[in-house]
Design a protein around this motif. Structure first.
Motif, short mmCIF file in Angstrom:
data_model
loop_
_atom_site.label_atom_id
_atom_site.label_comp_id
_atom_site.label_asym_id
_atom_site.label_seq_id
_atom_site.Cartn_x
_atom_site.Cartn_y
_atom_site.Cartn_z
N SER A 10 -2.66 8.52 10.08
CA SER A 10 -2.28 7.33 9.30
C SER A 10 -0.79 7.37 8.99
CB SER A 10 -3.08 7.28 8.00
OG SER A 10 -4.44 7.11 8.28
N PRO A 29 -8.36 2.31 4.24
CA PRO A 29 -9.78 2.06 4.46
C PRO A 29 -10.43 1.34 3.28
CG PRO A 29 -9.39 4.39 3.99
CD PRO A 29 -8.05 3.74 4.14
N VAL A 85 -7.46 11.54 -0.91
CA VAL A 85 -8.68 11.20 -1.63
C VAL A 85 -9.83 12.18 -1.38
CG1 VAL A 85 -8.25 8.74 -1.92
CG2 VAL A 85 -9.30 9.56 0.21
N CYS A 86 -9.70 13.05 -0.38
CA CYS A 86 -10.84 13.94 -0.11
C CYS A 86 -10.31 15.34 0.19
CB CYS A 86 -11.69 13.38 1.01
SG CYS A 86 -13.08 14.40 1.47
N LEU A 140 -7.34 -9.11 -0.33
CA LEU A 140 -6.42 -8.98 0.80
C LEU A 140 -7.21 -8.95 2.11
CD1 LEU A 140 -3.57 -8.68 1.92
CD2 LEU A 140 -3.77 -6.22 1.61
N HIS A 150 4.72 -2.11 -2.45
CA HIS A 150 3.75 -2.65 -3.41
C HIS A 150 2.52 -1.75 -3.45
CE1 HIS A 150 5.83 -6.62 -3.42
NE2 HIS A 150 6.10 -6.29 -2.16
N GLY A 188 0.83 -1.20 0.00
CA GLY A 188 0.00 0.00 0.00
C GLY A 188 0.86 1.25 0.00
N ARG A 191 -2.39 0.45 -7.54
CA ARG A 191 -2.75 1.39 -8.62
C ARG A 191 -1.57 1.56 -9.57
NH1 ARG A 191 -2.98 6.24 -6.30
NH2 ARG A 191 -2.21 5.49 -4.32
N ILE A 229 -17.76 12.21 1.72
CA ILE A 229 -16.83 13.25 1.22
C ILE A 229 -17.58 14.48 0.70
CG2 ILE A 229 -14.94 11.67 0.72
CD1 ILE A 229 -15.66 11.64 -2.15
N TYR A 279 -5.50 11.58 7.64
CA TYR A 279 -4.26 11.51 6.86
C TYR A 279 -3.03 11.52 7.78
CZ TYR A 279 -7.15 13.39 2.98
OH TYR A 279 -8.10 13.62 2.04
N GLY A 317 1.02 -3.50 -8.48
CA GLY A 317 0.21 -4.71 -8.58
C GLY A 317 -0.41 -5.05 -7.24
P1 FAD Z 1 -4.54 5.06 1.82
O1 FAD Z 1 -4.01 6.42 1.77
O2 FAD Z 1 -5.90 4.79 1.29
O3 FAD Z 1 -3.49 4.11 1.10
C1 FAD Z 1 -3.73 2.73 0.92
C2 FAD Z 1 -3.08 2.32 -0.39
O4 FAD Z 1 -3.09 0.91 -0.50
C3 FAD Z 1 -3.80 2.85 -1.61
O5 FAD Z 1 -2.90 3.53 -2.42
C4 FAD Z 1 -4.39 1.60 -2.27
O6 FAD Z 1 -4.43 1.72 -3.68
C5 FAD Z 1 -3.42 0.54 -1.82
N1 FAD Z 1 -3.96 -0.84 -1.76
C6 FAD Z 1 -5.13 -1.27 -1.24
N2 FAD Z 1 -5.20 -2.63 -1.30
C7 FAD Z 1 -4.04 -3.07 -1.86
C8 FAD Z 1 -3.51 -4.34 -2.18
N3 FAD Z 1 -4.19 -5.46 -1.91
N4 FAD Z 1 -2.29 -4.42 -2.75
C9 FAD Z 1 -1.58 -3.29 -3.03
N5 FAD Z 1 -2.03 -2.04 -2.75
C10 FAD Z 1 -3.24 -1.93 -2.16
N6 FAD Z 1 -8.79 11.58 6.06
C11 FAD Z 1 -8.58 12.89 6.34
O7 FAD Z 1 -7.71 13.24 7.16
N7 FAD Z 1 -9.30 13.87 5.72
C12 FAD Z 1 -10.25 13.57 4.80
O8 FAD Z 1 -10.88 14.45 4.25
C13 FAD Z 1 -10.49 12.21 4.49
N8 FAD Z 1 -11.44 11.87 3.58
C14 FAD Z 1 -11.55 10.59 3.17
C15 FAD Z 1 -12.40 10.27 2.10
C16 FAD Z 1 -12.46 8.99 1.61
C17 FAD Z 1 -13.31 8.68 0.44
C18 FAD Z 1 -11.70 7.96 2.25
C19 FAD Z 1 -11.74 6.56 1.74
C20 FAD Z 1 -10.91 8.25 3.33
C21 FAD Z 1 -10.82 9.57 3.80
N9 FAD Z 1 -9.99 9.92 4.85
C22 FAD Z 1 -9.74 11.22 5.15
C23 FAD Z 1 -9.31 8.91 5.53
C24 FAD Z 1 -8.06 8.64 4.68
O9 FAD Z 1 -8.19 7.59 3.81
C25 FAD Z 1 -6.99 8.24 5.50
O10 FAD Z 1 -6.90 9.22 6.43
C26 FAD Z 1 -5.69 8.03 4.78
O11 FAD Z 1 -5.67 8.14 3.39
C27 FAD Z 1 -5.37 6.65 5.14
O12 FAD Z 1 -4.05 6.44 4.83
P2 FAD Z 1 -3.61 4.96 4.56
O13 FAD Z 1 -2.21 5.03 4.11
O14 FAD Z 1 -3.97 4.10 5.69
O15 FAD Z 1 -4.54 4.50 3.32
#
Ligand code: FAD
Length: 468
Positions: free
Chosen positions: A357, A138, A50-51, A144, A30, A8, A33, A163, A354, A120
């Motif tokens: 995380s 999320p 994403v938002c 997975l 990995h 991710g 996208r 959002i 964000y 991938g």
């Molecule tokens: P992400 O940033 O989502 O990164 C996860 C990555 O893993 C992605 O790039 C995805 O493509 C990849 N992935 C998933 N499954 C696999 C797999 N099997 N193999 C390889 N890659 C994979 N937080 C805020 O602070 N402010 C906001 O306004 C906000 N709005 C949001 C709106 C939406 C629609 C969503 C879904 C979330 C929002 N959030 C917001 C929460 C936000 O997602 C998280 O705060 C932050 O992006 C999470 O970080 P992360 O690294 O855990 O996940």
């Protein structure tokens, strides 16, 4: 040294990969996208927001997320470095140009000699990977998620967030709207006039609330009934349903704002829009997450004075959030108790936002780096913002946590997660702010000072261990 595999390339995975590589450990990152995307991501960039484009308050003295920013800077965070370098004006908040930010993170990771990026989907980490960080967020891909469920034996928990829409700046009628930050507050790079404000009279507000309540909404039968909302991200129509005045005390509060077009008329309610990109061509509607159907959003939001001709670059929507029952499943260094080769990071651990995380990614990267070197890294003290977030997730080392694993819910960092001060701090009893406010500010300030001191000690111990 064998590589650590990070799955991710979002906020958490990017930061984890950076921390590992900066500590001399090879990494394979990995990211699925662009081969496969999620319902929210639009690009193939790493750390895509994403938002909202906001990292929230940058006040390290009186705000817990501002403190987390500062701690991350001191820990050499790539996410903060890229955020600071791509700031757009947003009052006291740290908001970023989303494309510039993601490009900076992608560039730094791609050009690091110890990082290999593989595109991938990973449906299940390979058995011969002895150290894995799962940071798939999320919107973790279903295959997975199924592998994680299989191993943890837990039913995954899920809730949903909504959002907010984004509007083209040049479609906003500035003969009705105006630029001003609440109380003219100027943040980093800001002017005190960073938000666009749209005023509503009492009649307009009442009609707007009615339109929200009766508007046609998307129904998510499959999971809506079973999953609760996250309180910090309630859809605007759900707030309206909770009480006719709820919005006036929430995202539509009119305080600290004066309409220059009618300085003598106090607006009954105000909709604020915040700059969303560096160019200043896009503005997002602050707090207007929604599950109204798209056509309804256009109809209802165009009843807001100033937005009658609004063109929407993106409309609002709902999304699923996947997270594990972390307090039960993880140890204090974020490893899965049932399989310590797997670590978790980011929103999938049940932190929210964000910045949080990325901070959990930062800790996971450092824990995995120490482990690879055969060292033990103690968790950051619970008095730090990092330690407070970690304790919330792992259910660990703060006695004041009352919620057991069964009631575990994602949460933003806040001062309520920190252990209380040993002694109440001195404060100015004659402050113009009033006693209660002055006491509260002094308390936050003392918690922040303690956090940065304790963080310094934690960093110092790591530097000493590395030197030995
Ligand atoms: P992400 O940033 O989502 O990164 C996860 C990555 O893993 C992605 O790039 C995805 O493509 C990849 N992935 C998933 N499954 C696999 C797999 N099997 N193999 C390889 N890659 C994979 N937080 C805020 O602070 N402010 C906001 O306004 C906000 N709005 C949001 C709106 C939406 C629609 C969503 C879904 C979330 C929002 N959030 C917001 C929460 C936000 O997602 C998280 O705060 C932050 O992006 C999470 O970080 P992360 O690294 O855990 O996940």
């Amino acid at each position: 040294l064998q590589a650590v595999h990070v799955i991710g390339g979002g906020l958490a995975g990017s930061e984890a990969a950076w921390q590992l590589a900066q500590n001399g450990i090879p990494v394979v990152l990995h990211e699925m996208r662009p081969e496969r995307s999620t319902d929210a991501h639009k690009t193939d960039g790493l750390a895509e927001l994403v938002c909202s484009n906001s990292f929230r308050s940058d006040d390290a003295e009186h705000n817990a997320v501002g403190l987390l920013h500062e701690e991350m800077r001191r820990l050499g965070s790539l996410i903060m470095r890229a955020g600071d370098a791509n700031q757009v004006p947003a009052g006291g908040a740290l908001a970023v140009d989303r494309d510039g930010f993601s490009d900076a993170v992608t560039q730094a990771l791609t050009s690091h000699p110890l990082i290999t990026i593989e595109r991938g989907e990973i449906a299940r980490p390979r058995d011969d990977w002895d150290s894995v960080i799962i940071a798939t967020g999320p919107l973790t891909s279903p295959d997975l998620a199924a592998s994680i469920r299989e191993l943890t034996g837990q039913d995954q928990l899920a809730f949903f967030d909504a959002i907010a829409p984004i509007v083209h700046r040049d479609s906003i009628d500035m003969t009705q709207a105006w630029f001003q930050s609440r109380y003219d507050k100027a943040g980093p790079g800001g002017s005190g006039a960073d938000y666009i404000n749209c005023p509503l009279t009492r009649e307009q507000y009442e009609a707007f609330v009615d339109a929200l309540i009766t508007g046609d909404k998307t129904v998510f039968k499959e999971w809506e009934a079973a999953t609760p909302y996250f309180d910090g991200c309630l859809p605007v129509e759900v707030m309206a349903e909770r009480g006719r005045e709820t919005l006036r005390y929430g995202p539509m509060k009119p305080i600290g704002l004066t309409n220059p077009h009618q300085p003598d008329v106090k607006p009954h309610a105000v909709v604020q829009l915040r700059q969303d990109n560096k160019l200043g061509t896009l503005y997002n509607m602050v707090g207007f997450q929604t599950k109204l159907k798209h056509a309804e959003q256009v109809r209802v939001f165009r009843t807001i004075p100033g937005l009658q001709n609004a063109e929407f670059a993106r409309l609002g929507g709902l999304h699923r959030n996947t997270f594990i029952n972390a307090p039960k499943l993880l140890d204090t260094t974020l490893r899965l108790k049932a399989n310590t080769r797997w670590r978790f990071a980011g929103q999938i651990t049940g932190c929210e936002g964000y910045v949080e995380s990325a901070a959990v990614g930062l800790m996971a990267g450092r824990f995995a780096a120490a482990e690879r070197r055969g060292e033990q890294l103690a968790p950051p003290p619970p008095t730090t913002a990092h330690g407070a977030v970690l304790a919330h997730i792992t259910g660990g080392h703060i006695e004041t946590i009352v919620s057991g694993p069964s009631s575990f819910q994602p949460m933003n960092v806040n001062f309520g997660l920190f252990p209380p001060l040993a002694e109440p701090p001195e404060f100015d009893r004659k402050s113009k702010l009033g006693r209660a406010k002055a006491r509260e500010l002094a308390k936050k300030s003392a918690i922040s000072r303690r956090a940065l001191t304790d963080l310094g000690t934690w960093i110092g111990a790591q530097t000493k261990a590395a030197a030995e």
